[in-house]
Motif scaffolding. Sequence first.
Motif, PDB file in Angstrom:
ATOM      1  N   GLU A  13       0.854  -1.180   0.000  1.00  8.43           N
ATOM      2  CA  GLU A  13       0.000   0.000   0.000  1.00  8.43           C
ATOM      3  C   GLU A  13       0.891   1.231   0.000  1.00  8.43           C
ATOM      4  OE1 GLU A  13      -3.071   2.278   2.993  1.00  8.43           O
ATOM      5  OE2 GLU A  13      -3.334   0.111   2.702  1.00  8.43           O
ATOM      6  N   GLY A  15       0.918   5.385   0.025  1.00  6.35           N
ATOM      7  CA  GLY A  15       0.187   6.626   0.247  1.00  6.35           C
ATOM      8  C   GLY A  15       1.161   7.765   0.437  1.00  6.35           C
ATOM      9  N   TYR A  35      -1.913  -1.099  -3.728  1.00  6.37           N
ATOM     10  CA  TYR A  35      -2.969  -0.122  -3.465  1.00  6.37           C
ATOM     11  C   TYR A  35      -2.325   1.259  -3.388  1.00  6.37           C
ATOM     12  CZ  TYR A  35      -5.720  -4.223  -2.140  1.00  6.37           C
ATOM     13  OH  TYR A  35      -6.367  -5.423  -2.145  1.00  6.37           O
ATOM     14  N   THR A  37      -3.182   4.980  -2.439  1.00  2.00           N
ATOM     15  CA  THR A  37      -4.317   5.457  -1.649  1.00  2.00           C
ATOM     16  C   THR A  37      -4.403   6.962  -1.458  1.00  2.00           C
ATOM     17  OG1 THR A  37      -3.040   5.105   0.381  1.00  2.00           O
ATOM     18  CG2 THR A  37      -4.455   3.290  -0.385  1.00  2.00           C
ATOM     19  N   SER A  38      -3.312   7.711  -1.608  1.00  2.00           N
ATOM     20  CA  SER A  38      -3.408   9.142  -1.321  1.00  2.00           C
ATOM     21  C   SER A  38      -2.239   9.908  -1.914  1.00  2.00           C
ATOM     22  CB  SER A  38      -3.464   9.388   0.203  1.00  2.00           C
ATOM     23  OG  SER A  38      -2.271   8.929   0.813  1.00  2.00           O
ATOM     24  N   ARG A  59      -7.010   4.071  -5.121  1.00  2.00           N
ATOM     25  CA  ARG A  59      -8.094   4.335  -4.175  1.00  2.00           C
ATOM     26  C   ARG A  59      -7.914   5.721  -3.540  1.00  2.00           C
ATOM     27  NH1 ARG A  59      -8.966  -1.358  -0.822  1.00  2.00           N
ATOM     28  NH2 ARG A  59     -10.168  -2.416  -2.458  1.00  2.00           N
ATOM     29  N   GLY A  60      -8.030   6.743  -4.338  1.00  2.00           N
ATOM     30  CA  GLY A  60      -8.008   8.093  -3.793  1.00  2.00           C
ATOM     31  C   GLY A  60      -6.798   8.908  -4.158  1.00  2.00           C
ATOM     32  N   ALA A  61      -5.763   8.301  -4.699  1.00  2.00           N
ATOM     33  CA  ALA A  61      -4.547   9.029  -5.042  1.00  2.00           C
ATOM     34  C   ALA A  61      -4.666   9.693  -6.413  1.00  2.00           C
ATOM     35  CB  ALA A  61      -3.351   8.081  -5.028  1.00  2.00           C
ATOM     36  N   GLU A  77     -11.266   5.421  -6.996  1.00  5.20           N
ATOM     37  CA  GLU A  77     -11.407   6.803  -6.559  1.00  5.20           C
ATOM     38  C   GLU A  77     -10.103   7.528  -6.889  1.00  5.20           C
ATOM     39  OE1 GLU A  77     -12.312   9.384  -2.452  1.00  5.20           O
ATOM     40  OE2 GLU A  77     -12.059   7.201  -2.382  1.00  5.20           O
TER      41      GLU A  77
END
Length: 302
Positions: A13, A15, A35, A37-38, A59-61, A77
Amino acid sequence: NLDGLISGSGGLEIGNESRDRLFIRGNNTYSGITYVTSGQIFSTSSTAFGGPTEGTIVRGANLTVQAPTDEQFRIEEGLLSFQAGEFVPSEPLTIAGGTVNLPFREHHTTSVIVDGNGGAIRFGFGGNSSWTGGSSGVGNLEISGNIDIDSPLTHDGDLVISRARLNAINSYTGKTIITNDFEIDRSDVFGTSTTPIEINEGSVTVHVVPNGDRGFHLRRGTLDIQTAEPINGKIILGGGFEANIRGDGTSGGPSSRPEAIIKAWSCKIALQIDRIVDLIHIGQYMIGRYHDGVDPCFKLIP
């Protein structure tokens, strides 16, 4: 920055909680799912996300891919952009949310699998371009860019189009929503739904009546009717903005609302209206604003 080797049999993951950009430059060999993520993240290696077997999920990044890769991508996302020359993925892109940005190239072949809530795909500008990847899956899809869509769209959901052109027989099942200028010159490109084609902005010229004669819902923009045969479906105007309808074609469909029916006589246009609109019928009448009154071309039926 992540410059070193990341290996192993697990996933990863990534981020970025800082305001700085995070660059992934390593030739990584780990085998699990990635993943993202940001934050703003850039991959500059073809194996930045390890082996391509499990794939990468955004997922959001805000992920920017700056090197050709065999990685499989899914976005749920955020934003996924490709900035590696004309490179685009050879594997299908799964869009379950967020937006995918593809660079300009003359011919795109990447297919799209729609999932979850669906999302958007934007094709880069630079001239005329063709897309033969098509869509499948379940969810809504938004397509924008100066692109000829030359392969069927078969997903189970709505289609939102901006500047794109539909050139194939499509079977998507949801609504059609147009958000920029569009020329309707084929009857078989708007999927299988029977709901009115929605126009949220732009100028839409109708040369051919769409299959099913489903009518139109003009929320904002212009509907220019140039058909040789009459449009029998309902034409609805309204949605919080001013809208215009014009043309030397005809519309003879039903129109109803609880308050009243506005029905053109000589103009041969039937309308449902919930606000002030501008109505122009080329060659016969030029009508200014209609509001709480009766124009010569119209009769208000309580």
